[in-house]
Design a protein around this motif. Structure first.
Motif, mmCIF file in Angstrom:
data_model
loop_
_atom_site.group_PDB
_atom_site.id
_atom_site.type_symbol
_atom_site.label_atom_id
_atom_site.label_comp_id
_atom_site.label_asym_id
_atom_site.label_seq_id
_atom_site.Cartn_x
_atom_site.Cartn_y
_atom_site.Cartn_z
ATOM 1 N N HIS A 119 0.814 -1.220 0.000
ATOM 2 C CA HIS A 119 0.000 0.000 0.000
ATOM 3 C C HIS A 119 0.843 1.263 0.000
ATOM 4 O O HIS A 119 0.336 2.336 -0.327
ATOM 5 N N TYR A 120 2.137 1.181 0.341
ATOM 6 C CA TYR A 120 3.023 2.332 0.193
ATOM 7 C C TYR A 120 3.088 2.746 -1.288
ATOM 8 O O TYR A 120 2.942 3.921 -1.635
ATOM 9 N N MET A 141 1.201 5.846 -6.367
ATOM 10 C CA MET A 141 0.667 5.750 -7.726
ATOM 11 C C MET A 141 -0.641 6.520 -7.849
ATOM 12 O O MET A 141 -0.871 7.243 -8.830
ATOM 13 N N ARG A 142 -1.494 6.379 -6.851
ATOM 14 C CA ARG A 142 -2.768 7.113 -6.880
ATOM 15 C C ARG A 142 -2.541 8.620 -6.857
ATOM 16 O O ARG A 142 -3.239 9.381 -7.541
ATOM 17 N N PHE A 160 -4.561 -0.111 -12.626
ATOM 18 C CA PHE A 160 -3.143 -0.461 -12.674
ATOM 19 C C PHE A 160 -2.484 -0.387 -11.288
ATOM 20 O O PHE A 160 -1.261 -0.441 -11.174
ATOM 21 N N VAL A 161 -3.331 -0.278 -10.271
ATOM 22 C CA VAL A 161 -2.833 -0.255 -8.892
ATOM 23 C C VAL A 161 -3.243 -1.549 -8.205
ATOM 24 O O VAL A 161 -2.408 -2.414 -7.929
ATOM 25 N N ASN A 193 3.524 1.075 -14.780
ATOM 26 C CA ASN A 193 2.980 2.268 -14.128
ATOM 27 C C ASN A 193 3.738 2.593 -12.841
ATOM 28 O O ASN A 193 3.884 3.767 -12.499
ATOM 29 N N TRP A 194 4.233 1.570 -12.153
ATOM 30 C CA TRP A 194 5.083 1.841 -10.999
ATOM 31 C C TRP A 194 6.402 2.478 -11.458
ATOM 32 O O TRP A 194 6.870 3.442 -10.851
#
Length: 468
Positions: free
Chosen positions: A62-63, A68-69, A77-78, A90-91
């Motif tokens: 979740h870090y 990303m959000r 993509f999360v 995406n990361w």
């Protein structure tokens, strides 16, 4: 593609010769005892091999999800149904924007330590790195046990609910591999009487313990049976994730009535909940003392703030923050109640609000009674504070108001098998802090003695404290 060989180098974060000597000679090669994490014990016992880096590095983290959000990455993509490759790309796109967030340091330390990759991860390098890491991680050399071996992890301690069967801990005990595994007893669901689904959980706990739980005495008996079961399977720790310690005055008859009301599906008032939670927490802590366990309290998180996203994704998906609860008075009363009966076991208090560092650092000194070295500990920088500034502030508060020499050091508190360079990160920060003070003349250049202190904090203190 940029290289970070001048970035993640041998002396990363080490600013002078004293820091370098302390790290390389006294800390770097010490084994890791990771005494609190949320790793999947099945993956360890079965020596799981992952299909690609996303499965071990991004899923469950979740870090990374929060970062990303924040950048505007779509949830697909999360945590959504995007492919593993697209999630990684995406990361990779996100990483350059995480500078000055610990994620930037962790990301490149982990790529270097596990995959010998020293390229900076960004949008341009992401696909090449995804291919290279995924090819490696599908091999036996990157099984969970071998990932732990790469970082010299001697023991990892996962966290389980009282209803857990511990089947995978038992399996690994019967068929030992490299890194040993223990567990910590996490009974929060039995404590938090106002939670949705409490009665259903108590029913399950009763089934597992072989006790029909109709009364508060039955609940205590069931929890004690599970503590006995955990102890028989090598457990030496408990853990609690609470906003704050509960301590309200109560009578036994009050607690019996409150529990009966709950079992009869009647509404419990907030005051009744606090009394019940106080009673059960004291009972558990006295039982931990009887079994010689270490009890851990993670205090100060304000959880599940985003109701809309919590309803979609559930807990532990990145919607938590630091809370500003009052801590001192109740914590003092709770520890004092146990100490007054000589039933205060070894205790670690993890603080999430940096404003409370000094509060917690002075509180532990009230209950270090000389019976055990470092009996009551201020835990390492936790969650939002396990970064350079947070760890430094924790080390400074502990040093200024206690004995850093008795500190049991770092842990990952992670769900990822690639998170163990956080121990290296902590050790480098510790060595640089001491090395800087030697250079400034605030500490003597007694490298043998200060080196011993570093070795103790890195490994020896935890080895002695937990007695795994």
């Amino acid at each position: 593609m940029s290289s970070n060989k001048t970035f993640i180098n041998d002396n990363f974060l080490l600013e002078n010769k004293y820091a370098e000597e302390l790290y390389h000679n006294y800390s770097k090669n010490q084994p890791i005892i990771d005494y609190h994490n949320h790793l999947n014990p099945q993956f360890i016992a079965e020596d799981k091999i992952f299909d690609n880096i996303t499965q071990v590095w991004i899923n469950g983290d979740h870090y990374k999800w929060r970062a990303m959000r924040t950048l505007g990455i779509n949830e697909q993509f999360v945590t959504g149904n995007g492919s593993d490759k697209d999630k990684f790309l995406n990361w990779g796109k996100t990483v350059p924007y995480t500078m000055r967030n610990p994620l930037y340091h962790w990301t490149h330390l982990e790529l270097a330590r596990y995959f010998d990759i020293y390229d900076l991860l960004d949008e341009k390098s992401a696909e090449k790195i995804y291919i290279e890491t995924s090819e490696k991680i599908k091999s036996e050399a990157y099984s969970t046990q071998n990932l732990l071996k790469k970082v010299n992890a001697e023991l990892v301690c996962t966290t389980e609910d009282p209803i857990d069967t511990l089947e995978f801990h038992q399996k690994l005990t019967k068929n030992p591999m490299g890194t040993k595994m223990s567990t910590a007893f996490r009974p929060d669901k039995a404590i938090l009487i106002s939670n949705d689904g409490y009665n259903a959980y108590v029913d399950t706990l009763g089934d597992v313990a072989g006790i029909a739980i109709n009364t508060y005495a039955d609940l205590r008996d069931a929890l004690r049976k599970r503590i006995e079961f955990f102890a028989q399977n090598g457990c030496k720790l408990s853990d609690h994730g609470l906003d704050q310690i509960y301590f309200e005055n109560f009578t036994e008859s009050e607690i019996n009535s409150i529990f009966k009301k709950k079992r009869d599906n009647q509404t419990i008032t907030p005051e009744e909940a606090l009394k019940f939670q106080s009673a059960i927490l004291l009972f558990l802590s006295e039982t931990y003392h009887e079994f010689g366990w270490v009890q851990q309290f993670h205090l100060g998180a304000l959880r599940n703030n985003n109701a809309r996203m919590h309803s979609i994704l559930g807990p532990d998906t990145g919607w938590d923050s630091i809370g500003d609860y009052p801590q001192a008075q109740k914590l003092s009363s709770f520890l004092n109640a146990l100490d007054s009966k000589d039933k205060l076991t070894k205790t670690i208090i993890y603080n999430l609000n940096p404003a409370d560092n000094e509060v917690m650092a002075t509180m532990i000194g009230n209950f270090n009674d000389g019976s055990v070295r470092g009996k009551v500990q201020l835990g390492s920088g936790w969650w939002f504070l396990d970064q350079k500034d947070g760890m430094t502030k924790q080390l400074n508060a502990l040093s200024n108001m206690g004995l850093i020499s008795c500190f049991v050091g770092m842990l990952t508190d992670s769900r990822s098998f690639l998170s163990f360079p956080r121990h290296e990160y902590f050790r480098r920060i510790l060595c640089n802090l001491l090395g800087d003070e030697i250079q400034r003349g605030e500490l003597p250049a007694d490298m043998q003695w200060i080196g011993k202190l570093v070795s103790d904090i890195s490994y020896n203190n935890a080895k002695e404290y937990f007695k795994f």
